[in-house]
Design a protein around this motif. Structure first.
Motif, PDB file in Angstrom:
ATOM      1  N   GLU A  84      -7.291  -8.261 -18.142  1.00  0.00           N
ATOM      2  CA  GLU A  84      -8.430  -9.166 -18.002  1.00  0.00           C
ATOM      3  C   GLU A  84      -9.710  -8.533 -18.557  1.00  0.00           C
ATOM      4  OE1 GLU A  84     -10.898 -11.462 -14.421  1.00  0.00           O
ATOM      5  OE2 GLU A  84      -9.138 -10.243 -13.967  1.00  0.00           O
ATOM      6  N   GLU A  85      -9.940  -7.246 -18.232  1.00  0.00           N
ATOM      7  CA  GLU A  85     -11.149  -6.572 -18.723  1.00  0.00           C
ATOM      8  C   GLU A  85     -11.117  -6.414 -20.238  1.00  0.00           C
ATOM      9  OE1 GLU A  85     -12.691  -3.225 -16.708  1.00  0.00           O
ATOM     10  OE2 GLU A  85     -11.971  -3.838 -14.724  1.00  0.00           O
TER      11      GLU A  85
ATOM     12  N   VAL B 201     -10.165 -15.782 -18.819  1.00  0.00           N
ATOM     13  CA  VAL B 201     -10.618 -14.985 -19.961  1.00  0.00           C
ATOM     14  C   VAL B 201      -9.689 -15.068 -21.168  1.00  0.00           C
ATOM     15  CG1 VAL B 201     -11.919 -13.336 -18.574  1.00  0.00           C
ATOM     16  CG2 VAL B 201      -9.484 -12.933 -19.003  1.00  0.00           C
ATOM     17  N   SER B 202      -8.542 -15.726 -21.030  1.00  0.00           N
ATOM     18  CA  SER B 202      -7.595 -15.779 -22.147  1.00  0.00           C
ATOM     19  C   SER B 202      -7.521 -17.176 -22.739  1.00  0.00           C
ATOM     20  CB  SER B 202      -6.202 -15.345 -21.697  1.00  0.00           C
ATOM     21  OG  SER B 202      -5.716 -16.182 -20.670  1.00  0.00           O
TER      22      SER B 202
ATOM     23  N   ALA C 139      -2.625  -6.770 -14.733  1.00  0.00           N
ATOM     24  CA  ALA C 139      -3.424  -7.935 -15.095  1.00  0.00           C
ATOM     25  C   ALA C 139      -4.912  -7.646 -15.034  1.00  0.00           C
ATOM     26  CB  ALA C 139      -3.075  -9.112 -14.189  1.00  0.00           C
ATOM     27  N   GLU C 140      -5.322  -6.774 -14.110  1.00  0.00           N
ATOM     28  CA  GLU C 140      -6.752  -6.473 -13.974  1.00  0.00           C
ATOM     29  C   GLU C 140      -7.292  -5.792 -15.226  1.00  0.00           C
ATOM     30  OE1 GLU C 140      -9.805  -4.155 -10.917  1.00  0.00           O
ATOM     31  OE2 GLU C 140      -7.758  -4.648 -10.282  1.00  0.00           O
TER      32      GLU C 140
ATOM     33  N   ASP D 149      -6.735 -15.417 -12.772  1.00  0.00           N
ATOM     34  CA  ASP D 149      -7.723 -14.503 -13.330  1.00  0.00           C
ATOM     35  C   ASP D 149      -7.607 -14.446 -14.848  1.00  0.00           C
ATOM     36  OD1 ASP D 149      -7.374 -12.086 -10.628  1.00  0.00           O
ATOM     37  OD2 ASP D 149      -8.628 -13.873 -10.787  1.00  0.00           O
ATOM     38  N   LEU D 150      -6.397 -14.362 -15.349  1.00  0.00           N
ATOM     39  CA  LEU D 150      -6.199 -14.293 -16.782  1.00  0.00           C
ATOM     40  C   LEU D 150      -6.581 -15.595 -17.464  1.00  0.00           C
ATOM     41  CD1 LEU D 150      -2.853 -12.289 -17.039  1.00  0.00           C
ATOM     42  CD2 LEU D 150      -5.112 -11.543 -17.770  1.00  0.00           C
TER      43      LEU D 150
ATOM     44  N   ASP E 182     -11.883  -9.716 -21.798  1.00  0.00           N
ATOM     45  CA  ASP E 182     -13.310 -10.003 -21.637  1.00  0.00           C
ATOM     46  C   ASP E 182     -14.153  -9.227 -22.647  1.00  0.00           C
ATOM     47  OD1 ASP E 182     -15.200 -11.532 -20.110  1.00  0.00           O
ATOM     48  OD2 ASP E 182     -15.901  -9.657 -19.225  1.00  0.00           O
TER      49      ASP E 182
END
Length: 417
Positions: free
Chosen positions: A132-133, A64-65, A128-129, A60-61, A136
């Motif tokens: 991630e936001e 967006v990273s 992490a969630e 997930d990261l 983003d």
């Protein structure tokens, strides 16, 4: 019972200034506000690529990273000397605005005081969630492990200034690395957000923000630890009303926090011995807080209580004869100073916006402690208009965090307009 204690502590592991501008550079230099400014010339010790141990989270990261790094940096430690500390640094894939990416600091909850308890080693989990936001949204995310976690020495658990300098000095080092060594466009604006112990830490960072000599804009404190003497005392009173099956995990949680406080003092100038704080039954176990993480410390403490209470020759179904904390241990000079000042946020006026979230169903940081904190902040000069205090009857210590990601990001956006 051991599993019950473990579950209790895992859920509680989420727990337990002025504004400046410019780039930081001798830690002993102090200006008018009495806060030493970060004038460390070469704050970045080394930078390594970071991969989270949870592959799903890492994937997930990755989306967006642009980079994920583990940085070792110089900070001003609890004993007033420069020490090495570690922080995670994430950069977004978004195009930087004209004035650069702002920095958001994430401050984590209680994990322990030993190196292996650093979030960079344990894995980010639900954190992490939110990271991630934030990525983003186009923010650099800096996530310090705190002094002594993943670096030399024990972590000075819930020492407000140590946590604060872990944050301010991580921001300075990360910005210098990203701008100077990587040529990234990074703003001088920064904010902080943290949960439980992390909420405590970001309130400390707000108080000592001028150390960074950057443009601090405000903070989001989620179920922030505060008023520790009240929490420990109220917890004892509550535990006395509970049946044994609930009493043991409640007391194990309280004793875990106390053990972490004592463990975090070992090796530093301000310290006490385990025997000064604990009676023999617990004093024999509590030192594992220096080597094990919070959930395991709770398992050992709770397991010992359970073994005693269920022994037909000892407890006979009760903990009444079990040796936990020494009577009046909170009046010991070192402990009293720690509880009243060294660990207490809200004693100095804050000049920027503070968003505080608190669940009324929280049994780890009870809402009464946060009510007292907010009252204290106002009494010590923080404007009522700068405090947005949000409560909800349903939120507990975990859901106050997991159910409000969108609100947190919105708060951060508003601070960085």
């Amino acid at each position: 019972m051991k599993k019950h204690v473990l579950t209790m502590l895992i859920s509680s592991a989420f727990l337990l200034t002025a504004c400046g501008s410019g780039d930081g550079g001798d830690s002993t230099y102090v200006v008018d506000d009495g806060i030493p400014k970060n004038n460390i010339v070469n704050p970045v010790v080394r930078v390594e690529s970071y991969t989270d141990i949870d592959s799903d989270v890492n994937t997930d990261l990755d989306a967006v990273s642009a980079s994920k790094s583990l940085m070792t940096y110089k900070m001003l430690g609890v004993d007033g000397t420069e020490v090495d500390a570690t922080t995670l640094v994430f950069t977004p894939k978004t195009v930087a605005p004209a004035n650069g990416w702002p920095i958001v600091v994430w401050a984590h909850g209680t994990t322990g005081v030993a190196d292996k308890c650093a979030p960079s080693a344990l894995g980010l989990g639900q954190t992490a969630e939110l990271i991630e936001e934030l990525l983003d949204e186009g923010y650099v995310v800096v996530a310090p492990n705190y002094e002594g976690l993943g670096s030399a020495g024990n972590h000075p658990f819930l020492n407000l200034k140590s946590e604060a300098f872990s944050i301010t000095d991580a921001v300075v080092a990360a910005r210098k690395y990203l701008k100077g060594q990587l040529g990234k466009n990074v703003s001088d604006q920064w904010v902080s957000i943290g949960h439980s112990q992390g909420g405590h830490a970001v309130l400390g960072a707000a108080q000592y923000a001028s150390r960074a000599q950057l443009n601090y804009k405000g903070t989001v404190a989620i179920a922030p630890a505060s008023n520790l003497a009240f929490i420990l005392t109220a917890g004892e009173v509550k535990a006395s009303t509970l049946p044994l099956a609930q009493q043991i995990p409640t007391l194990a949680q309280l004793d875990t926090y106390t053990a972490l406080i004592v463990a975090g003092m070992q090796g530093y100038k301000s310290s006490v011995t385990y025997n000064e704080v604990f009676k023999n039954d617990t004093a024999l176990i509590a030192p594992i807080a220096e080597t094990e993480c919070a959930s395991d410390v709770a398992d050992y403490l709770g397991g010992s209580m359970y073994a005693y209470a269920t022994d037909p020759q000892k407890g006979k179904g009760s903990l009444s004869g079990y040796g936990r904390t020494q009577s009046g241990f909170m009046t010991l000079p070192v402990i009293n100073t720690f509880l009243q000042t060294s660990s207490q946020p809200g004693l100095a006026k804050l000049n920027q916006k503070v968003f505080i979230y608190q669940g009324l169903a929280d049994t780890t940081v009870p809402y009464q402690a946060t009510d007292i904190l907010v009252q204290s902040m106002k009494a010590n000069g923080t404007s009522a208009s700068d405090i947005q205090y949000t409560t909800n009857a349903i939120w507990d210590h975990g859901t106050v965090y997991t159910q409000n990601y969108a609100s947190f990001v919105g708060n951060i956006d508003s601070l960085l307009k």
